[in-house]
Scaffold this motif. Structure first.
Motif, PDB file in Angstrom:
ATOM      1  N   ALA A 127       0.802  -1.032   0.023  1.00  0.00           N
ATOM      2  CA  ALA A 127       0.121  -0.024   0.101  1.00  0.00           C
ATOM      3  C   ALA A 127       0.762   1.251  -0.192  1.00  0.00           C
ATOM      4  N   MET A 128       2.014   1.464   0.821  1.00  0.00           N
ATOM      5  CA  MET A 128       2.658   2.158   1.028  1.00  0.00           C
ATOM      6  C   MET A 128       3.617   2.729  -0.319  1.00  0.00           C
ATOM      7  N   TYR A 129       4.025   1.486  -0.981  1.00  0.00           N
ATOM      8  CA  TYR A 129       4.540   1.496  -2.219  1.00  0.00           C
ATOM      9  C   TYR A 129       3.611   2.114  -3.345  1.00  0.00           C
ATOM     10  N   ALA A 130       2.727   1.909  -3.307  1.00  0.00           N
ATOM     11  CA  ALA A 130       1.601   2.405  -4.334  1.00  0.00           C
ATOM     12  C   ALA A 130       1.438   3.705  -4.095  1.00  0.00           C
ATOM     13  N   ASP A 131       1.573   4.223  -2.943  1.00  0.00           N
ATOM     14  CA  ASP A 131       1.211   5.584  -2.532  1.00  0.00           C
ATOM     15  C   ASP A 131       2.666   6.438  -2.932  1.00  0.00           C
ATOM     16  N   GLY A 132       3.609   5.741  -3.004  1.00  0.00           N
ATOM     17  CA  GLY A 132       4.711   6.672  -3.331  1.00  0.00           C
ATOM     18  C   GLY A 132       5.584   7.052  -1.880  1.00  0.00           C
ATOM     19  N   ILE A 133       5.245   6.699  -1.053  1.00  0.00           N
ATOM     20  CA  ILE A 133       5.459   6.830   0.415  1.00  0.00           C
ATOM     21  C   ILE A 133       6.770   6.029   0.770  1.00  0.00           C
TER      22      ILE A 133
ATOM     23  N   MET B   8      -1.244  10.945  -3.641  1.00  0.00           N
ATOM     24  CA  MET B   8       0.140  11.536  -2.966  1.00  0.00           C
ATOM     25  C   MET B   8       1.260  11.896  -4.001  1.00  0.00           C
ATOM     26  N   LYS B   9       1.459  11.094  -5.166  1.00  0.00           N
ATOM     27  CA  LYS B   9       2.502  11.679  -5.784  1.00  0.00           C
ATOM     28  C   LYS B   9       2.303  13.054  -6.430  1.00  0.00           C
ATOM     29  N   LYS B  10       1.040  13.520  -6.852  1.00  0.00           N
ATOM     30  CA  LYS B  10       0.986  14.693  -7.398  1.00  0.00           C
ATOM     31  C   LYS B  10       0.394  15.830  -6.485  1.00  0.00           C
ATOM     32  N   ARG B  11       0.489  15.377  -5.136  1.00  0.00           N
ATOM     33  CA  ARG B  11       0.005  16.324  -4.345  1.00  0.00           C
ATOM     34  C   ARG B  11       1.276  16.796  -3.235  1.00  0.00           C
ATOM     35  N   PRO B  12       1.939  17.489  -3.518  1.00  0.00           N
ATOM     36  CA  PRO B  12       3.234  17.736  -2.651  1.00  0.00           C
ATOM     37  C   PRO B  12       2.844  18.350  -1.037  1.00  0.00           C
ATOM     38  N   SER B  13       1.672  19.172  -0.851  1.00  0.00           N
ATOM     39  CA  SER B  13       1.502  19.415   0.330  1.00  0.00           C
ATOM     40  C   SER B  13       0.990  18.347   1.238  1.00  0.00           C
ATOM     41  N   LEU B  14       0.140  17.455   0.404  1.00  0.00           N
ATOM     42  CA  LEU B  14      -0.212  16.096   1.141  1.00  0.00           C
ATOM     43  C   LEU B  14       1.019  15.208   1.354  1.00  0.00           C
ATOM     44  N   GLN B  15       1.787  15.177   0.603  1.00  0.00           N
ATOM     45  CA  GLN B  15       3.066  14.269   1.057  1.00  0.00           C
ATOM     46  C   GLN B  15       3.881  14.843   1.964  1.00  0.00           C
ATOM     47  N   ARG B  16       3.997  16.151   2.056  1.00  0.00           N
ATOM     48  CA  ARG B  16       4.793  16.648   3.367  1.00  0.00           C
ATOM     49  C   ARG B  16       4.100  16.336   4.180  1.00  0.00           C
ATOM     50  N   ALA B  17       2.747  16.696   4.598  1.00  0.00           N
ATOM     51  CA  ALA B  17       1.993  16.131   5.750  1.00  0.00           C
ATOM     52  C   ALA B  17       2.295  14.821   6.152  1.00  0.00           C
ATOM     53  N   VAL B  18       2.349  13.846   5.080  1.00  0.00           N
ATOM     54  CA  VAL B  18       2.722  12.527   5.580  1.00  0.00           C
ATOM     55  C   VAL B  18       3.830  12.399   6.274  1.00  0.00           C
ATOM     56  N   HIS B  19       5.007  13.314   5.757  1.00  0.00           N
ATOM     57  CA  HIS B  19       6.450  13.126   6.253  1.00  0.00           C
ATOM     58  C   HIS B  19       6.417  13.495   7.411  1.00  0.00           C
TER      59      HIS B  19
END
Lengths: 185, 185
Positions: free
Chosen positions: A159-165, B112-123
């Motif tokens: 799941a996390m791989y697919a999400d790109g995390i 996740m891949k195309k929404r940088p602010s979302l990805q940042r929040a995850v990180h």
DNA sequence: CTCCAATGTATCCACTGGATGCTTTCTGGC
DNA sequence: GCCAGAAAGCATCCAGTGGATACATTGGAG
């Protein structure tokens, strides 16, 4: 209309099966979120409302597709002869059917609980995992926990791989990573 | 219409923020699948089309809610002072906001891949995990892998618990189980 | 042969996300 | 101070959706 040819009209024969196949095809192409009962019905050549004779609602059709997929996954896992191959088979299935795998993992929480046949299909896979990961020197409870851990790692990792995390260069790296994680689980 | 009161009509002030709040409330009550732009707009007292001034489409609104939730999660994780408390905080957040957590984990792959602010929040959350699980005797790459493993276990375990596949008597058992799994990760 | 339960059809509905075009308000450069 | 243009909100339309109700056709059981 009702073309009076007599042969092979009206009664469909196997609407349920063909509807599931058409739904799977649509999901593979556009994802399960976009699945439309009308398009499925069109694909099979039937009025959209006819599907309700075989599926309570849209969710039931999605569950049916998912169930079939879990059975197929278990069949592939059955061929695995050791832990490493099990991981590869699992990941391979997920990566070569991404849309279907997304459907399987995103069934609304609660679907599993109230759909016994679906839950049974899921457990087919768990059984295969137990076959390979259980060890005689552990209690059955311990084995069960160890197997659940393996499955959690695979499911969660995918799941996390697919999400790109989980950023890894490619699919092989993912398999290697998960193999390592599972090895010392 | 356009009541000429002048005061506090038309320009909303903070539509974006209020829309997110209303959407979150709706999701908490009925799940993210059922979210309707029109109901959100009604709740805020605005034409449904006005939301498009702030969100590209329905998905963007869902992503915004998810992003806010990831930030909130990271904030709670920040208070954890050791690994055990980290797990408890993570699981606690998920179990006390099940609908929101479902939204967070089921964002369509690619969002996740195309929404940088979302990805940042995850990180933000990943950073908190690193703070507690990194060990000086390991390389940063090793630490990163260990932390990812922890998060995979938590995320995957919660998902399977919610689905009823991981059958445990209650929430405390889940926390205990995950603590054990994470401990010898 | 006849009746009945399945199965499929036809038609309706409320609702959804989204598109277009317009009006009102705010704001920054002169 | 003013005024142009951008931003924000509104009214109205549309095709498509899942689902409901009522009816037609069929194959089989008696």
């Amino acid at each position: 209309m009702t073309s009076r040819t007599g042969r092979d009209t009206y009664r469909h024969g196997n609407l349920r099966g063909e509807a599931i196949a058409a739904a799977r095809a649509s999901i593979v192409e556009s994802g399960h979120e976009a699945l439309s009962l009308r398009r499925v019905a069109d694909a099979v050549g039937v009025a959209h409302r006819s599907l309700y004779n075989h599926f309570e609602d849209r969710e039931a059709l999605l569950d049916a597709v998912a169930e079939e997929a879990f059975v197929a996954l278990a069949a592939e896992l059955k061929a695995a002869t050791d832990a490493g191959r099990f991981v590869a088979a699992y990941v391979g299935f997920a990566l070569s059917n991404p849309a279907i795998f997304a459907l399987m993992t995103s069934r609304p929480h609660g679907a599993m609980k109230k759909r016994p046949s679906l839950q049974r299909a899921v457990h087919l896979g768990i059984t295969e995992a137990l076959r390979l990961f259980a060890r005689p020197d552990r209690s059955s409870a311990e084995n069960r926990r160890a197997v659940m851990k393996v499955i959690i790692l695979l499911q969660g990792g995918l799941a996390m791989y697919a999400d790109g995390i989980l950023d890894l260069p490619d699919d092989e790296a993912l398999v290697a990573e998960l193999r390592a994680m599972v090895a010392d689980a």
